[in-house]
Design an enzyme around this catalytic site. Structure first.
Site, short mmCIF file in Angstrom:
data_model
loop_
_atom_site.label_atom_id
_atom_site.label_comp_id
_atom_site.label_asym_id
_atom_site.label_seq_id
_atom_site.Cartn_x
_atom_site.Cartn_y
_atom_site.Cartn_z
N ASP A 84 -9.30 64.16 23.29
CA ASP A 84 -10.62 64.79 23.14
C ASP A 84 -11.40 64.56 24.45
OD1 ASP A 84 -12.70 66.07 21.83
OD2 ASP A 84 -13.44 64.24 20.87
N HIS A 110 -23.16 67.70 20.08
CA HIS A 110 -22.49 66.46 19.67
C HIS A 110 -23.51 65.51 19.02
CE1 HIS A 110 -19.41 67.65 22.83
NE2 HIS A 110 -18.69 67.48 21.75
N HIS A 132 -16.69 72.47 18.79
CA HIS A 132 -17.01 71.04 18.87
C HIS A 132 -18.33 70.79 18.14
CE1 HIS A 132 -14.26 69.36 22.12
NE2 HIS A 132 -13.82 70.57 21.88
ZN LIG Z 1 -16.61 67.58 21.73
#
Ligand SMILES: [Zn+2]
Length: 316
Positions: A83, A184, A215
């Site tokens: 990742d 995030h 994401h």
């Molecule tokens: Zn990410």
């Protein structure tokens, strides 16, 4: 079955209108919770490891844990994915360590530089039969050492569909993480959560058959947020992506959905609850155990949101 790469999974996901859950692992309990959920639901799985996880647990421990998961679940295809690889060297190291998929995130670089770095990673990875995820556009928020733009500014940094076509063609990446309004961390939106489904649609239209990645796609489930806040935590403004929006995105071209915050919050909520309700408890199994169970139930639920429950056989 040995570890697999994500090619068959993404082909099946694209065709079937579902997405594969990509869950971050940092220790044994988190991994066991995730793996027992996919085993029960017969879902394909991407276990992803960040640079922070490599540093925290060491690659040899994580690899050993994942090897057990693979050996015990011969019917479940499992990918080991890096990742947010930050440099060619990090990605090369992971290819050499036996990862079957790596992400190179050079999205902060200018467009041409992003293509150049991604292309170099793709060349090395493909020579070793490893697939590459890249990123174009910028997400908001912060997670470990991946710092994005201000959460209130994400709409100015969405992926440009025209650029996406050129990027994929020139870089040779196998999947693309796009900026479509997510961030995030646990604080993804300042007010109303909003996903730019039109960006996903526009990119998908220009790149038919090409797998996209989302994401920052935890939902910050009320169940865990409330437990954390009830038992001494302080996350009142945490806000995630509504699951209904994720379900819509996976019907488009999104084939991989990254989930980390929801794992962290499930584990934290249960540990806080045990500590608050049983202050005399000091056996780690008595709080890590319920945390692992909460992760398992949460992941099972997610597999249905992503519509990937029961899809393991399709992905082989
Ligand atoms: Zn990410």
């Amino acid at each position: 079955m040995a570890l697999v790469d994500s090619r068959n999974m993404f082909a099946a996901a694209y065709k079937g209108g579902f997405a594969v859950g990509a869950f971050n692992v940092n220790n044994m309990e988190i991994t066991q919770g995730i793996v027992s959920a996919v085993a029960e639901e017969k879902a394909p799985l991407i276990l992803q490891i960040s640079r922070g996880a490599r540093k925290y647990a060491s690659m040899s421990y994580l690899r050993a844990i994942i090897d057990v998961a693979v050996a015990e679940n011969p019917d479940i295809p499992i990918v080991m994915h890096l990742d947010h690889g930050d440099t060619f060297e990090t990605c090369k190291q992971c290819v050499d360590d036996g990862f079957t998929s790596v992400m190179i995130d050079a999205s902060k670089e200018p467009f041409e530089k992003n293509i150049e770095i991604t292309g170099k990673v793709a060349e090395y990875a493909h020579a070793h039969n490893v697939v590459v995820e890249a990123e174009l556009g910028q997400l908001g928020g912060i997670e470990e050492d991946v710092a994005g733009v201000d959460v209130g500014e994400v709409s100015k940094h969405l992926t440009d569909p025209e650029q996406a076509v050129e990027f994929v063609k020139k870089s040779g990446c196998d999947s693309l993480a796009i900026a479509c309004g997510t961030s995030h961390g646990a604080y993804k939106f300042k007010s109303e959560p909003k996903l730019a489904l039109d960006v996903i649609e526009a990119v998908a239209e220009k790149l038919p058959g090409f797998p996209l990645v989302m994401h920052g796609s935890s939902s910050v489930l009320a169940e865990f947020k409330d437990l954390i806040n009830k038992y001494g935590g302080n996350m009142p403004d945490a806000m995630g992506v509504p699951e209904e929006a994720i379900s819509r995105a996976v019907k488009l071209a999104v084939c991989k959905v990254n989930i980390d915050t929801d794992l962290r919050m499930a584990l934290t909520a249960k540990i806080r609850q045990v500590f608050a309700e049983s202050p005399k408890e000091f056996d780690p199994r008595k709080y890590l155990g319920p945390g692992r169970e909460a992760i398992k139930e949460m992941v099972r639920h997610k597999l249905h949101v992503l519509d990937c429950a029961g899809r393991a056989a399709e992905c082989l």
